[in-house]
Design a protein around this motif. Structure first.
Motif, mmCIF file in Angstrom:
data_model
loop_
_atom_site.group_PDB
_atom_site.id
_atom_site.type_symbol
_atom_site.label_atom_id
_atom_site.label_comp_id
_atom_site.label_asym_id
_atom_site.label_seq_id
_atom_site.Cartn_x
_atom_site.Cartn_y
_atom_site.Cartn_z
ATOM 1 N N MET A 113 0.822 -1.211 0.000
ATOM 2 C CA MET A 113 0.000 0.000 0.000
ATOM 3 C C MET A 113 0.857 1.263 0.000
ATOM 4 O O MET A 113 0.636 2.176 -0.806
ATOM 5 C CB MET A 113 -0.924 0.009 1.221
ATOM 6 C CG MET A 113 -2.006 -1.053 1.208
ATOM 7 S SD MET A 113 -3.025 -0.969 2.711
ATOM 8 C CE MET A 113 -4.130 -2.362 2.449
ATOM 9 N N ARG A 114 1.870 1.326 0.894
ATOM 10 C CA ARG A 114 2.593 2.594 1.059
ATOM 11 C C ARG A 114 4.110 2.441 1.150
ATOM 12 O O ARG A 114 4.810 3.427 1.357
ATOM 13 C CB ARG A 114 2.092 3.340 2.298
ATOM 14 C CG ARG A 114 0.612 3.663 2.260
ATOM 15 C CD ARG A 114 0.217 4.632 3.346
ATOM 16 N NE ARG A 114 -1.227 4.851 3.382
ATOM 17 C CZ ARG A 114 -1.857 5.650 4.239
ATOM 18 N NH1 ARG A 114 -1.135 6.331 5.138
ATOM 19 N NH2 ARG A 114 -3.168 5.791 4.198
ATOM 20 N N GLY A 115 4.614 1.243 1.013
ATOM 21 C CA GLY A 115 6.056 1.085 1.028
ATOM 22 C C GLY A 115 6.603 0.725 2.405
ATOM 23 O O GLY A 115 5.915 0.828 3.427
ATOM 24 N N LEU A 116 7.877 0.312 2.410
ATOM 25 C CA LEU A 116 8.484 -0.189 3.644
ATOM 26 C C LEU A 116 8.726 0.911 4.665
ATOM 27 O O LEU A 116 8.445 0.737 5.860
ATOM 28 C CB LEU A 116 9.801 -0.897 3.306
ATOM 29 C CG LEU A 116 10.547 -1.516 4.487
ATOM 30 C CD1 LEU A 116 9.705 -2.596 5.160
ATOM 31 C CD2 LEU A 116 11.882 -2.089 4.036
ATOM 32 N N LYS A 117 9.264 2.045 4.228
ATOM 33 C CA LYS A 117 9.610 3.111 5.169
ATOM 34 C C LYS A 117 8.380 3.594 5.927
ATOM 35 O O LYS A 117 8.403 3.736 7.162
ATOM 36 C CB LYS A 117 10.257 4.263 4.397
ATOM 37 C CG LYS A 117 10.647 5.455 5.252
ATOM 38 C CD LYS A 117 11.740 5.111 6.242
ATOM 39 C CE LYS A 117 12.194 6.364 6.989
ATOM 40 N NZ LYS A 117 13.244 6.044 7.997
ATOM 41 N N ALA A 118 7.277 3.844 5.227
ATOM 42 C CA ALA A 118 6.056 4.311 5.888
ATOM 43 C C ALA A 118 5.520 3.265 6.856
ATOM 44 O O ALA A 118 5.043 3.599 7.950
ATOM 45 C CB ALA A 118 4.998 4.659 4.841
ATOM 46 N N LEU A 119 5.609 1.997 6.485
ATOM 47 C CA LEU A 119 5.126 0.929 7.361
ATOM 48 C C LEU A 119 5.946 0.852 8.639
ATOM 49 O O LEU A 119 5.390 0.787 9.746
ATOM 50 C CB LEU A 119 5.170 -0.406 6.611
ATOM 51 C CG LEU A 119 4.857 -1.662 7.417
ATOM 52 C CD1 LEU A 119 3.464 -1.581 8.029
ATOM 53 C CD2 LEU A 119 4.991 -2.917 6.557
ATOM 54 N N VAL A 120 7.261 0.891 8.508
ATOM 55 C CA VAL A 120 8.125 0.781 9.686
ATOM 56 C C VAL A 120 7.933 1.982 10.607
ATOM 57 O O VAL A 120 7.847 1.834 11.844
ATOM 58 C CB VAL A 120 9.594 0.639 9.259
ATOM 59 C CG1 VAL A 120 10.515 0.723 10.466
ATOM 60 C CG2 VAL A 120 9.807 -0.686 8.521
ATOM 61 N N GLU A 121 7.841 3.186 10.041
ATOM 62 C CA GLU A 121 7.669 4.377 10.880
ATOM 63 C C GLU A 121 6.341 4.345 11.623
ATOM 64 O O GLU A 121 6.258 4.762 12.786
ATOM 65 C CB GLU A 121 7.764 5.634 10.019
ATOM 66 C CG GLU A 121 9.149 5.910 9.468
ATOM 67 C CD GLU A 121 10.192 6.083 10.576
ATOM 68 O OE1 GLU A 121 9.853 6.639 11.647
ATOM 69 O OE2 GLU A 121 11.344 5.652 10.375
ATOM 70 N N HIS A 122 5.297 3.826 10.993
ATOM 71 C CA HIS A 122 4.011 3.719 11.689
ATOM 72 C C HIS A 122 4.129 2.733 12.856
ATOM 73 O O HIS A 122 3.613 3.016 13.955
ATOM 74 C CB HIS A 122 2.931 3.249 10.722
ATOM 75 C CG HIS A 122 1.582 3.100 11.376
ATOM 76 N ND1 HIS A 122 0.624 4.086 11.356
ATOM 77 C CD2 HIS A 122 1.041 2.069 12.095
ATOM 78 C CE1 HIS A 122 -0.449 3.679 12.027
ATOM 79 N NE2 HIS A 122 -0.219 2.448 12.467
ATOM 80 N N VAL A 123 4.771 1.602 12.633
ATOM 81 C CA VAL A 123 4.906 0.615 13.709
ATOM 82 C C VAL A 123 5.731 1.186 14.848
ATOM 83 O O VAL A 123 5.408 0.983 16.034
ATOM 84 C CB VAL A 123 5.538 -0.679 13.155
ATOM 85 C CG1 VAL A 123 5.942 -1.599 14.298
ATOM 86 C CG2 VAL A 123 4.570 -1.393 12.215
ATOM 87 N N ILE A 124 6.802 1.911 14.536
ATOM 88 C CA ILE A 124 7.626 2.516 15.590
ATOM 89 C C ILE A 124 6.815 3.523 16.391
ATOM 90 O O ILE A 124 6.923 3.597 17.631
ATOM 91 C CB ILE A 124 8.873 3.177 14.967
ATOM 92 C CG1 ILE A 124 9.815 2.107 14.414
ATOM 93 C CG2 ILE A 124 9.595 4.048 15.988
ATOM 94 C CD1 ILE A 124 11.023 2.661 13.684
ATOM 95 N N ALA A 125 5.971 4.295 15.715
ATOM 96 C CA ALA A 125 5.205 5.342 16.394
ATOM 97 C C ALA A 125 4.024 4.786 17.180
ATOM 98 O O ALA A 125 3.698 5.299 18.265
ATOM 99 C CB ALA A 125 4.718 6.369 15.370
ATOM 100 N N HIS A 126 3.376 3.751 16.661
ATOM 101 C CA HIS A 126 2.116 3.301 17.272
ATOM 102 C C HIS A 126 2.183 1.900 17.867
ATOM 103 O O HIS A 126 1.260 1.497 18.586
ATOM 104 C CB HIS A 126 0.995 3.353 16.227
ATOM 105 C CG HIS A 126 0.790 4.708 15.634
ATOM 106 N ND1 HIS A 126 0.132 5.727 16.291
ATOM 107 C CD2 HIS A 126 1.185 5.238 14.435
ATOM 108 C CE1 HIS A 126 0.101 6.811 15.534
ATOM 109 N NE2 HIS A 126 0.738 6.542 14.396
ATOM 110 N N GLY A 127 3.213 1.140 17.556
ATOM 111 C CA GLY A 127 3.354 -0.181 18.147
ATOM 112 C C GLY A 127 2.378 -1.217 17.643
ATOM 113 O O GLY A 127 2.172 -2.251 18.296
ATOM 114 N N GLN A 128 1.788 -1.000 16.473
ATOM 115 C CA GLN A 128 0.831 -1.943 15.938
ATOM 116 C C GLN A 128 0.744 -1.774 14.422
ATOM 117 O O GLN A 128 1.291 -0.824 13.851
ATOM 118 C CB GLN A 128 -0.549 -1.731 16.555
ATOM 119 C CG GLN A 128 -1.118 -0.354 16.299
ATOM 120 C CD GLN A 128 -2.442 -0.125 17.017
ATOM 121 O OE1 GLN A 128 -2.919 -0.975 17.761
ATOM 122 N NE2 GLN A 128 -3.057 1.023 16.793
#
Length: 440
Positions: free
Chosen positions: A419-434
């Motif tokens: 949907m949005r690429g690896l960088k966006a996915l990893v940053e969301h997980v780091i910020a929200h933990g899910q």
């Protein structure tokens, strides 16, 4: 084993009936010619000849015109050459719902007549619905064990049973899974009895194809390690520092895995994820009382009971001590493990801990898969084509994993990545933990 089929030849009574019919037809033709001769015509017409050089006869036995149609309807065409079988003395073969010239009824394997030198009275039919000698059918269609190179025997029920590798499609006798036959620790194939494989000191075995790109020790692994670090940087996730990569023996890996609490999920992990470990240390600051600005206990200060204080926030800091990977693995397998563990290391270097297991392992499996995808060009440059097959096999292991943590985690991560690429996915997980709640 194919079902046996029996065929028959015409008996003496059938030959006698055909002979009498032929004689009657020729007699009728002679009487007609004699009657026409009284008309005064002195020129005799030569008898007609059919394409297969049989004597001319009444229309039903002709090879052209309405006769051909009648021959087809009565089943008197050969199933092999499609020519008219005729009424000449001899025998025909009746099999597979058709009649054949004896020399036309041939084995689809060796192309020899099934009735050669009298022939046998049985034949086998293959999956292609063609007839075969029983020996030819067995040679062509009966499963052969990839380990012992023998025909897989029938079981007590009379059925031929075997085990088949889901990726390599190799068939093996079921007994080889209990008789001590060894398997390659990289590709998972069983060792053929006639092959010589490499044995490692810890009891593992490597096939010769996997041995071809073996990474032996820590020094040999450094160029590959640097390549994978560059892969992370290219994906927008450079590591703040380079943690040491060490290739170790199994007992050392087990010891540190136990300390890290990583062995509890080993039974549900893919075959290569338990062969690597990110060793990290987490430091937590101890909360302390901090005096509020402008407050104090000196001369003229406010009473003790009115002094305002605050607690310092709880903080965690992580440092990655090393990446440990089991020694004695081929390049592609080793690289996928290093990529998996470097994703753990990246999260720790960003001071991220306590993620749900499915989220973190799913991200690590996604990165391992993306690195494998990046190796397609390298694999195509290698001789023999085996590295391409091994690359496909390792990707197959990730994609088809059925575990909730690694398999389902990977599939969720892959969906979000697309949907949005690896960088966006990893940053969301780091910020929200899910996992992110993105919609397609």
């Amino acid at each position: 084993m194919a079902n046996r089929h029996y065929y028959a030849t015409s008996d003496q009574e059938e030959e006698l009936a055909l002979k009498l019919a032929l004689e009657a037809s020729l007699a009728d033709a002679g009487n007609t010619a004699a009657a026409r001769g009284t008309s005064g015509s002195s020129q005799q017409q030569p008898p007609a000849r059919s394409n297969n050089s049989h004597p001319a006869g009444p229309a039903p036995y002709s090879s052209s015109g309405n006769g051909a149609k009648m021959a087809a309807e009565t089943g008197s065409q050969c199933g092999g050459c499609s020519k008219w079988l005729g009424l000449a003395p001899g025998y025909t073969v009746r099999a597979l719902g058709q009649q054949w010239h004896p020399e036309c009824f041939r084995c689809a394997g060796c192309q020899q007549p099934l009735t050669l030198n009298g022939g046998a009275n049985t034949f086998a039919v293959g999956h292609d619905q063609q007839p075969y000698h029983e020996a030819c059918h067995k040679q062509l269609f009966h499963p052969v064990c990839s380990v012992c190179k023998q025909y897989i025997p029938e079981g007590p029920s009379g059925q031929t049973e075997w085990r088949e590798h889901p990726f390599w499609r190799l068939k093996q006798c079921p007994s080889h899974y209990a008789d001590g036959s060894v398997s390659c620790c990289s590709c998972g194939r069983l060792q053929p009895l006639a092959d010589e494989w490499a044995s490692l000191q810890d009891g593992r075995h490597l096939c010769l194809e996997c041995l071809d790109t073996l990474v032996v020790d820590t020094k040999d692994a450094q160029p590959l390690y640097d390549e994978i670090l560059r892969f992370f940087a290219h994906m927008g996730m450079p590591h703040p520092y380079k943690a040491p990569l060490l290739l170790v023996e199994g007992p050392v890996l087990d010891e540190y895995a136990h300390k890290e609490g990583r062995r509890q999920d080993a039974a549900h992990a893919p075959m290569f994820s338990v062969r690597g470990l990110c060793v990290a240390h987490v430091y937590t600051t101890i909360p302390s009382v901090v005096r509020a600005v402008g407050q104090g206990l000196g001369f003229g200060a406010a009473p003790v009971s009115s002094i305002a204080t605050r607690m310092a926030p709880l903080q965690q800091h992580c440092s990655v001590s090393a990446l440990l990977v089991m020694y004695g693995l081929p390049r592609l397998l080793l690289g996928s493990i290093v990529a998996h563990e470097l994703m753990h290391a990246y999260l720790r270097m960003r001071h991220v801990t306590g993620l749900p297991l499915q989220v973190e392992e799913g991200l690590c499996q996604l990165v391992a898969m993306l690195w494998l995808d990046s190796q397609d060009f390298w694999a195509k440059q290698q001789q023999g084509g085996y590295q391409e097959r091994l690359l496909s096999y390792l990707g197959y292991q990730i994609r088809t994993d059925t575990s909730e943590v690694y398999g389902d985690g990977f599939r969720i991560a892959m969906e979000k990545f697309q949907m949005r690429g690896l960088k966006a996915l990893v940053e969301h997980v780091i910020a929200h933990g899910q996992w992110p709640n993105w919609s397609a």
